[in-house]
Design an enzyme around this catalytic site. Structure first.
Site, PDB file in Angstrom:
ATOM      1  N   PHE A  88     -11.775   0.593  13.024  1.00 44.09           N
ATOM      2  CA  PHE A  88     -11.537   0.363  14.442  1.00 44.09           C
ATOM      3  C   PHE A  88     -11.372   1.742  15.094  1.00 44.09           C
ATOM      4  O   PHE A  88     -10.467   2.484  14.747  1.00 44.09           O
ATOM      5  CB  PHE A  88     -10.282  -0.497  14.631  1.00 44.09           C
ATOM      6  CG  PHE A  88      -9.986  -0.829  16.066  1.00 44.09           C
ATOM      7  CD1 PHE A  88     -10.667  -1.845  16.715  1.00 44.09           C
ATOM      8  CD2 PHE A  88      -9.045  -0.100  16.783  1.00 44.09           C
ATOM      9  CE1 PHE A  88     -10.409  -2.149  18.047  1.00 44.09           C
ATOM     10  CE2 PHE A  88      -8.780  -0.392  18.117  1.00 44.09           C
ATOM     11  CZ  PHE A  88      -9.472  -1.410  18.743  1.00 44.09           C
ATOM     12  N   PHE A 114      -5.695 -10.185  13.479  1.00 44.30           N
ATOM     13  CA  PHE A 114      -6.928  -9.622  14.062  1.00 44.30           C
ATOM     14  C   PHE A 114      -8.209 -10.051  13.350  1.00 44.30           C
ATOM     15  O   PHE A 114      -9.306  -9.853  13.857  1.00 44.30           O
ATOM     16  CB  PHE A 114      -6.894  -8.084  14.010  1.00 44.30           C
ATOM     17  CG  PHE A 114      -5.718  -7.475  14.708  1.00 44.30           C
ATOM     18  CD1 PHE A 114      -5.177  -8.060  15.861  1.00 44.30           C
ATOM     19  CD2 PHE A 114      -5.153  -6.295  14.239  1.00 44.30           C
ATOM     20  CE1 PHE A 114      -4.091  -7.492  16.506  1.00 44.30           C
ATOM     21  CE2 PHE A 114      -4.062  -5.722  14.885  1.00 44.30           C
ATOM     22  CZ  PHE A 114      -3.535  -6.318  16.019  1.00 44.30           C
ATOM     23  N   LYS A 145       5.650 -14.241   0.719  1.00 43.49           N
ATOM     24  CA  LYS A 145       6.621 -13.228   0.266  1.00 43.49           C
ATOM     25  C   LYS A 145       7.095 -12.352   1.419  1.00 43.49           C
ATOM     26  O   LYS A 145       8.208 -11.816   1.361  1.00 43.49           O
ATOM     27  CB  LYS A 145       6.025 -12.397  -0.876  1.00 43.49           C
ATOM     28  CG  LYS A 145       4.755 -11.631  -0.491  1.00 43.49           C
ATOM     29  CD  LYS A 145       4.993 -10.161  -0.309  1.00 43.49           C
ATOM     30  CE  LYS A 145       3.918  -9.543   0.565  1.00 43.49           C
ATOM     31  NZ  LYS A 145       2.967  -8.705  -0.077  1.00 43.49           N
ATOM     32  N   ASN A 195       8.434  -4.810   5.807  1.00 45.52           N
ATOM     33  CA  ASN A 195       9.055  -5.997   6.372  1.00 45.52           C
ATOM     34  C   ASN A 195      10.567  -5.967   6.136  1.00 45.52           C
ATOM     35  O   ASN A 195      11.357  -6.268   7.020  1.00 45.52           O
ATOM     36  CB  ASN A 195       8.456  -7.264   5.736  1.00 45.52           C
ATOM     37  CG  ASN A 195       7.073  -7.552   6.275  1.00 45.52           C
ATOM     38  OD1 ASN A 195       6.917  -7.992   7.399  1.00 45.52           O
ATOM     39  ND2 ASN A 195       6.048  -7.268   5.474  1.00 45.52           N
TER      40      ASN A 195
END
Lengths: 354, 354
Positions: A41, A97, A206, A271
């Site tokens: 991108f 995306f 997870k 995360n």
């Protein structure tokens, strides 16, 4: 026939994996075309195009600085051009995306091509959950899809640290083709045949568990509690997979994609890190704010996946079976404070029946 | 009949558990005598006897400073006197001391008494492995034994942080008796009926895995590698349990005693911490030196258990099935350096068959 590989994606994980793939196609000219196209991108970094930087300097300075890419990995800003001539497609994008990005490839993929998804997350339509490998296959004219998931933090792969990964595929021969692309001395792949749904779902779920683990870290709940949360998360993971796949193989959870990845992500991933900050700063900062502050353009999967999974759970009135997942989502959404993390799971007795 | 409880042991875990037990017997006078005797190995601390300190100040200043013991937990320096009148025995000592310490109780335990072992480790005779619960039962006139294992770091229990634990027992009624002794708002017990061998073996073997995890930390191998080591350790754990107990219930590994305890110990326990230092200091310091420097009188279980288990593996020529366990032992024994931790496991393909 010699296979030609296209990597769809150029984040830190895609770049780390492209290092392995670039080396392996070069080492196996009888199997693979020596050039790997990587769809990037396009962005501008200090006045230069990212694709130019990758093709001239051989570094993905934005997402994996410090780790050189092999010279045969060629950045291409147009996804259709990147895919030209390819018959093996590696999908490695943030899950929100992927379908939009891949839409231009519709009708342009050879009939006998193979795809593999390294993407963690799901697609939700009207409270129904679809695997991303299925969604990609549906979009791209029934492309045959496999998946690869495992305890694979990108920076550590790029630094050459040993890890394992799990390839989930319909048949073993396809698994071997992907193994020859990904496996190296320090990146060991194990092939799971006939249970790729479990492999893929573990990879998505997870990240929810890691968010819960991060909340517990943010509240300094300690090691015992964190292990309890991760354990209860694993139980909900198994029960959730079984909603869609009642004949799940228990052995798959013992592969890298299962308990090992849940551990790594719950102790070391981003995360977990952002969830820790979220709990510490509560209610000051949203995950969007933390993402902007801490991730330098990378996207967080956990809170989004928690939302998607909670939607499925609510639409089926199964809150009682998944108290941890719905609680984690409610905290992400700021419906309840992190201090209520344990309230609904404390007395839950999870039963695993073979 | 009202039950009378005796705690055999007074280390940090025994003291943390005694807090729960003291509260529970007091809250349930219809079930339990309100005084819990705790056998304490007598020591002098700053000119006072440890038993006097516990009985007068209600703190185990040596092993669990900072956490008050309930007033109804009474320290007794003579094991036979501590056991007088008791019909429920909780065994919680370093595994190398338990049989020697308990020998004076032989012939003095009521026929219908119940015992429970919280001890992690095994007894080895001539290359044969015996469970400590069996060894205690054999020593003490066939005392009926249960076990309790789980992700239970002592200091965190004492601090009132939530955790889970697993009670392994022959029948559910016995499990309920022990649950009423141990369970609190923040210490949840789950009962596993008919598979206490697996519960107990997990408790011992996880310490070996934690030593391997600590080695990988000491060498800064990263999160992916650590997860891979712990995963391979879990696979060896399951295979090792099956040597003795071919019909092991896979669900037991999903209880706190299994993957959860392995995680906590591999990320947070003292076996991990000392193994990290061992690898960093290699070959300067032995585990004995580190134990003396870092543990203030507590004993380390991991290297000793690794040695015992390796003895069993070697005596059966099963090195090929347990490359991680034997490698961890060889490193502990300084036969090979920590840098060889992965050499024998890197290409090992563990198969789990139901």
């Amino acid at each position: 026939m010699v296979n030609k590989v296209c990597m769809i994606g150029s984040g830190n994980f895609a770049s780390a994996i492209a290092i392995n793939v670039g080396k392996n196609v070069e080492a196996n000219p009888e199997l693979f075309d020596p050039v790997v196209n990587m769809w990037v991108f396009e962005e501008e970094i200090d006045g230069r195009k990212l694709t130019d930087i990758i093709n001239e300097d051989h570094f993905n300075v934005k997402y994996l600085p410090g780790s050189p890419l092999p010279h045969n990995v060629r950045a291409v800003p147009d996804i259709v051009k990147a895919a030209e001539g390819a018959n093996i497609f590696i999908f490695c994008l943030p899950h929100q995306f992927v379908l939009r990005s891949c839409a231009p490839l519709k009708g342009k993929i050879p009939k006998d091509a193979l795809g593999i998804s390294l993407i963690k997350g799901f697609q939700i339509k009207n409270g129904e959950l679809f695997l991303l490998s299925e969604a990609i296959s549906d979009l791209l004219d029934n492309l045959s899809m496999s998946v690869m998931m495992g305890a694979n933090l990108a920076t550590e792969i790029a630094e050459g640290k040993f890890c394992e990964s799990t390839i989930g595929c319909k048949d073993y021969e396809i698994g071997r083709t992907f193994r020859s692309l990904f496996q190296t001395e320090i990146f060991r792949t194990q092939i799971v045949e006939g249970d790729s749904i479990t492999v893929e779902m573990c990879g998505g779920l997870k990240n929810i568990i890691a968010v819960g683990a991060g909340f517990s870290d943010g509240m300094a709940m300690g090691n015992n509690t964190k292990a309890a949360i991760i354990r209860m998360g694993i139980m909900e993971m198994i029960h959730f997979v079984r909603l869609f796949h009642p004949d799940t193989q228990i052995s798959t959870y013992l592969e890298s994609c299962g308990v090992a990845d849940t551990m790594t992500t719950g102790y070391g991933g981003r995360n977990r890190a952002l969830a820790e900050e979220f709990a510490k700063a509560y209610p000051e900062k949203s995950f969007e704010t933390l993402e902007a502050e801490m991730l330098k353009g990378q996207k967080l999967q956990g809170p989004l996946t928690a939302k998607e999974v909670a939607e499925v759970i609510h639409s089926r009135n199964l809150e009682n079976k998944f108290p941890l997942f719905v609680t984690i989502n409610a905290i992400c959404e700021k419906e309840i404070p992190p201090s209520q993390l344990l309230d609904k799971v404390k007395y839950k007795n999870y039963k695993f029946v073979k």
